[in-house]
Design a protein around this motif. Sequence first.
Motif, PDB file in Angstrom:
ATOM      1  N   ARG A  97       0.822  -1.217   0.000  1.00 12.40           N
ATOM      2  CA  ARG A  97       0.000   0.000   0.000  1.00 12.40           C
ATOM      3  C   ARG A  97       0.849   1.258   0.000  1.00 12.40           C
ATOM      4  NH1 ARG A  97      -2.645  -2.625   4.027  1.00 12.40           N
ATOM      5  NH2 ARG A  97      -1.800  -1.184   5.572  1.00 12.40           N
ATOM      6  N   GLN A  98       2.011   1.198   0.673  1.00  7.29           N
ATOM      7  CA  GLN A  98       2.859   2.380   0.800  1.00  7.29           C
ATOM      8  C   GLN A  98       4.037   2.341  -0.156  1.00  7.29           C
ATOM      9  OE1 GLN A  98       3.901   2.277   4.936  1.00  7.29           O
ATOM     10  NE2 GLN A  98       1.948   3.120   5.589  1.00  7.29           N
ATOM     11  N   ALA A  99       3.892   1.620  -1.244  1.00  9.79           N
ATOM     12  CA  ALA A  99       4.962   1.548  -2.240  1.00  9.79           C
ATOM     13  C   ALA A  99       5.348   2.965  -2.643  1.00  9.79           C
ATOM     14  CB  ALA A  99       4.499   0.756  -3.448  1.00  9.79           C
ATOM     15  N   PRO A 100       6.505   3.131  -3.223  1.00  4.80           N
ATOM     16  CA  PRO A 100       7.017   4.465  -3.500  1.00  4.80           C
ATOM     17  C   PRO A 100       5.928   5.444  -3.923  1.00  4.80           C
ATOM     18  CG  PRO A 100       8.478   2.822  -4.404  1.00  4.80           C
ATOM     19  CD  PRO A 100       7.289   2.092  -3.834  1.00  4.80           C
ATOM     20  N   PRO A 101       5.642   6.424  -3.080  1.00  6.51           N
ATOM     21  CA  PRO A 101       4.545   7.362  -3.357  1.00  6.51           C
ATOM     22  C   PRO A 101       4.776   8.220  -4.601  1.00  6.51           C
ATOM     23  CG  PRO A 101       5.773   8.051  -1.405  1.00  6.51           C
ATOM     24  CD  PRO A 101       6.318   6.724  -1.832  1.00  6.51           C
ATOM     25  N   ASP A 102       6.006   8.394  -5.011  1.00  8.18           N
ATOM     26  CA  ASP A 102       6.268   9.228  -6.187  1.00  8.18           C
ATOM     27  C   ASP A 102       5.773   8.578  -7.478  1.00  8.18           C
ATOM     28  OD1 ASP A 102       8.272   7.293  -5.814  1.00  8.18           O
ATOM     29  OD2 ASP A 102       9.720   8.446  -6.975  1.00  8.18           O
ATOM     30  N   THR A 103       5.476   7.273  -7.450  1.00  8.53           N
ATOM     31  CA  THR A 103       4.970   6.604  -8.653  1.00  8.53           C
ATOM     32  C   THR A 103       3.488   6.870  -8.859  1.00  8.53           C
ATOM     33  OG1 THR A 103       4.383   4.562  -7.502  1.00  8.53           O
ATOM     34  CG2 THR A 103       6.633   4.726  -8.387  1.00  8.53           C
ATOM     35  N   GLY A 104       2.760   7.162  -7.787  1.00  5.88           N
ATOM     36  CA  GLY A 104       1.327   7.390  -7.883  1.00  5.88           C
ATOM     37  C   GLY A 104       0.527   6.112  -8.096  1.00  5.88           C
ATOM     38  N   LYS A 105       1.190   4.976  -7.997  1.00  7.57           N
ATOM     39  CA  LYS A 105       0.526   3.695  -8.234  1.00  7.57           C
ATOM     40  C   LYS A 105      -0.093   3.181  -6.945  1.00  7.57           C
ATOM     41  CE  LYS A 105       3.747   2.568 -11.897  1.00  7.57           C
ATOM     42  NZ  LYS A 105       4.730   1.610 -12.392  1.00  7.57           N
ATOM     43  N   ARG A 106      -1.213   2.482  -7.099  1.00  6.68           N
ATOM     44  CA  ARG A 106      -1.904   1.905  -5.948  1.00  6.68           C
ATOM     45  C   ARG A 106      -2.069   0.405  -6.155  1.00  6.68           C
ATOM     46  NH1 ARG A 106      -6.762   5.467  -6.504  1.00  6.68           N
ATOM     47  NH2 ARG A 106      -5.556   6.990  -7.605  1.00  6.68           N
TER      48      ARG A 106
END
Length: 94
Positions: A20-29
């Motif tokens: 859920r908290q994968a790299p936030p800069d990717t914007g992926k969920r």
Amino acid sequence: MRTRMVPFQRHVQRLSRIVRQAPPDTGKRAELIVSGASGELDRQVLERMLPPFEHMLRNAVVHGIETPEERAGFGKSDTGTIHLDLQREGAEVM
């Protein structure tokens, strides 16, 4: 030997949080779905397996999940799904 065995389920919440908290800069969920997590593993083996699992899950989100915009273009939901299925084959966990 029995005292060293722990259920994989103990670590599912932590792994789900990583997805859920994968790299936030990717914007992926993405979300993680785990089946067979009630199976038990040797505690020391499991603790050595967790860092590679974490790395693979982060990579799955970063390299395997499209952005929400791309997913919408393909007619998919904006959140990707990663499935982790654990099963026992004899004395081994697959």
